[in-house]
Design a protein around this motif. Structure first.
Motif: not given
Length: 803
Positions: A741-748, A761-765, A768-771
């Motif tokens: 899964e491609r995940v976007s981590v965001r904050t202000t 943006d990051g993509e899990a292996d 399902g492990r995301l770093e």
């Protein structure tokens, strides 16, 4: 003529001028005839019988051998030019202007002249503090340019070793970096700071105000130099004004510009003044008596030897002030060679005429060698430069003495002098190859460096060659060149070694400035005097001032030989004030226009100062120590940032070698490993030329309500002109999501009071492990979970689990 009779003639002439509208023209005509003939008749002067009878009845003209003559030409001339007999120099009682005039009323005693000098110095002061608001920023003294922080570094390093002005032993224990090229500059800066207490405030005050104080002192020297050479205080005041509006000189001596130049320029001025004093004293003695008596009086005068000692001090000090100091001895050597030629041409003993100059050279050589052998200052070839020039001068003087005794043509002597120079250089190369190599290296460093603004020519094609001096030196340069041409003509006809001083130094520095523009500021010192003469001449052409003494007819100009200074400054009539101001603006206008612009080019923007403050605060909060606090920036600003952040402002070599490659790349996170451990902060500005699309430079400057989506660069200051980033390991968010899964981590994040968006943006292996590595603290949304990252996590490069 008795003193009472001279006063009577002076008063009668004054009354004649007051009573008659054509009095000035009449007296000029009579004086012209009188200067051409010993006696003359009524038919020889263009005046009517009534006027002529009045001249005779008043005692202005008297009978002589059945004809007529002006009873006292000097008294009449003094009245005609508005001079008081009380200020006139009595040539018969003269022992030389050094004792009688230069150090008395001639230069300093006239109130109007002193008022004019004071006004010119105030103007000079004002033109050097035009960037006051850019230098004093709250509690910080923000020196303009890059190099001043090198000198501030060494001043504060020496202050850390001693804060007592009597601790002279420190000078023998200076670090190698301060001792080899500019030891006396660093020592002087340190010593002035100790006089103010030796703390940070004292260091800041020296950094800010010493350039201005030294320039005002130079203004006094330039005034004295102009008056010594021309005997006209108006020229002295005009010279200071032209120095004030010279843009290139203002750049290098403005408020906060602590460098070797402020010391170098002052002592160059003192050298010129000492040479001119010695030359002018002998010249004016010789104009009133036999050459032998003039030499005797010159050598017996105590003031001659005081000036000689002053010359020696100036030379001995100059050699230890900056890396290229041997250059300053080249025009001195040329002056000695040419002075010997004109001495021989006039059948004057070059040995006796130049003995005080040789003594000054000997003192300077002794001081230079003593500092080298006692304290280890400078390389040997530099420290021994005054001694080499002294040796060459002695040889040339001896040859001149031989030439005079044999009554040979001076052309042969000139050719022989050139040969002496060639033999000396050949001997240095053969006998001292190491010193020769060092000299070649310094010459290459001075003349072959590229990539610096100051390495361009004064006569750059960018300004159509002839307009470069207008931008850098002002109209005064062109006036000075015109007077220089006249001075060369004068020197070919008459014995005027004081003018030779100005001519030689002007030509020499014009050549150097033609190679590199940074020598234009030295050029401005003699050019200011020549330009000052031209300025007063321009005023005289439009009938706003008396013609400067050097440009009067020979019979009138010869009055200068009696040692008198042009008395005072004539205040213009009310109707003439606007014309004088208009002419002044015409001559000085370009300088008034360009000084603020050129000095402002090297000052720092509010955004850059804000970046520095933000970095300082960040380094304190995160407890970073050097080299973790090293700031990478464009090399021309690098010393400034590092001075305030970590104090390490000795060098910008790392920034010059690496900054361009870093900001020119497109993947700053990939370059992190290359700079990690060596760079703690990065600053970019929007005035560094063309920004390549997609480059790191463009990414760091983007202004779209967000910060770059990078994992190792944390924005800490953003402005219209600059951006500062802390280099961080970054915190790694670990989370479990759907496989691939491609995940976007965001904050202000908040930077400089602005709330901005940050995300990666990051993509899990496949499991399902995301770093994802993030550069900012905050609460990140990862899928349906919130993960909190602290600044400590970011600084330590820690992993933060998110389930």
């Amino acid at each position: 003529m008795a003193a009472d009779d001279r006063v009577a003639v002076h008063e009668a002439t004054t009354e004649f001028l007051e009573d008659r509208d054509d009095g000035e023209a009449t007296l000029e005509a009579v004086l012209e005839t009188d200067s051409a003939r010993e006696t003359w008749t009524f038919d020889d002067v263009p005046v009517n019988s009534g006027t002529f009878g009045e001249l005779v009845s008043r005692g202005i003209v008297e009978k002589a051998d059945g004809e007529y003559q002006v009873s006292d030409p000097k008294a009449v001339r003094a009245a005609l030019e508005g001079e008081s007999l009380e200020t006139e120099f009595d040539a018969g009682a003269a022992r030389g202007f050094l004792e009688e005039r230069s150090l008395e009323l001639g230069i300093w005693g006239d109130r109007r002249a002193l008022a004019g000098l004071a006004g010119a110095l105030v103007f000079l002061f004002a033109m050097r503090i035009v960037q006051y608001g850019s230098v004093f920023r709250g509690d910080d003294v923000l020196s303009p340019g890059n190099d001043p922080y090198f000198y501030r570094y060494w001043m504060e390093d020496l202050l850390s070793r001693s804060t007592s002005p009597t601790d002279i032993g420190l000078l023998a224990e200076m670090p190698a970096g301060a001792m080899t090229r500019r030891p006396l500059t660093h020592a002087a800066n340190w010593w002035f700071a100790t006089l103010l207490g030796g703390d940070q405030w004292a260091a800041d005050m020296v950094a800010a105000w010493l350039p201005v104080v030294a320039t005002v002192a130079l203004g006094v020297v330039v005034y004295a130099l102009a008056v010594v050479v021309t005997r006209d205080v108006r020229v002295g005041v005009a010279s200071v004004v032209l120095l004030a509006v010279a843009p290139v000189h203002a750049v290098y001596t403005q408020l906060g510009f602590l460098e070797h130049r402020l010391h170098q320029y002052f002592w160059l001025g003192v050298t010129l003044l000492a040479l001119a004093l010695l030359a002018a004293d002998f010249t004016r003695r010789r104009a009133e008596t036999r050459t032998e008596d003039a030499i005797r009086g010159h050598l017996e005068s105590p003031v001659t030897w005081v000036v000689s000692i002053g010359l020696g001090l100036a030379l001995g000090i100059s050699i230890h002030l900056w890396g290229g100091s041997p250059l300053l001895f080249m025009p001195l050597a040329a002056y000695v060679a040419l002075r010997v030629l004109v001495d021989v041409r006039e059948s004057i003993s070059p040995t006796l005429a130049n003995l005080p100059l040789l003594a000054g050279l000997a003192i300077g050589a002794g001081l230079s060698i003593w500092a080298h052998t006692s304290w280890g200052w400078r390389l040997a070839f530099v420290a021994y430069t005054p001694a080499m020039v002294l040796g060459g001068a002695i040889v040339v003087v001896a040859l001149g003495e031989l030439w005079r005794s044999l009554d040979l043509h001076v052309g042969g002597l000139a050719a022989l002098e050139v040969g002496v120079v060639g033999i000396g250089l050949y001997a240095l190369r053969r006998l001292r190859p190491e010193d020769w190599a060092n000299a070649r290296g310094r010459a290459d460093d001075l003349f072959l460096r590229e990539g610096y603004t100051e390495s361009a020519s004064l006569f750059t094609p960018d300004y159509m060659v002839i307009f470069g001096p207008l931008v850098q030196l002002g109209v005064g340069f062109y006036l000075g060149v015109a007077v220089l041409a006249w001075a060369v003509w004068l020197l070919s006809r008459e014995y005027e070694p004081a003018w030779l001083v100005l001519a030689v130094y002007t030509v020499f520095f014009t050549v150097l400035a033609g190679i590199q523009i940074r020598f234009a500021a030295q050029l401005m010192i003699p050019v200011a005097v020549l330009g000052g003469i031209g300025f007063v001449y321009v005023l005289s052409v439009v009938d706003l001032a008396r013609r400067p003494r050097p440009f009067r007819e020979e019979s009138s100009r010869a009055v200068a030989a009696d040692g008198r200074t042009e008395p005072s400054i004539d205040w213009p009539e009310r109707r003439q004030v606007l014309y004088v101001l208009g002419t002044g603006l015409l001559v000085c206008g370009f300088g008034l226009l360009f000084v603020p612009g050129l000095t402002g080019q090297i000052t720092y923007s509010e955004g850059q100062h804000g970046a520095t403050a933000a970095i300082e605060e960040h380094a304190l909060e995160t407890d970073r120590e050097y080299p973790e606090t090293f700031v990478l920036s464009e090399w021309g600003d690098n010393r400034m940032y590092n001075y305030f952040v970590n104090g390490e402002s000795r060098s910008y070599s790392y920034a010059r070698s690496n900054y361009g490659e870093f900001v020119g790349g497109a993947s700053p996170d990939e370059q992190y490993e290359q700079i990690s451990g060596r760079v703690g902060y990065v600053v970019v500005t929007n005035d560094e030329g063309t920004v390549r699309s997609g480059s790191t430079h463009e990414q760091f400057l983007q202004d779209n309500g967000s910060v770059p989506e990078l994992g190792h660069y944390q924005a800490i200051s953003l402005s219209d002109s600059s951006a500062a980033y802390a280099v961080v390991p970054g915190a790694t968010i670990n989370a479990t999501v759907s496989p691939n899964e491609r995940v976007s981590v965001r904050t202000t994040v908040e930077v400089d009071g602005q709330t901005l968006e940050y995300g990666r943006d990051g993509e899990a292996d496949g499991e399902g492990r995301l770093e994802v590595t993030v550069a900012y603290p905050g609460t990140y949304e990862v899928g349906d979970r919130n993960i909190t990252v602290t600044q400590a996590n970011v600084e330590a490069g820690e992993a933060v689990a998110g389930g």
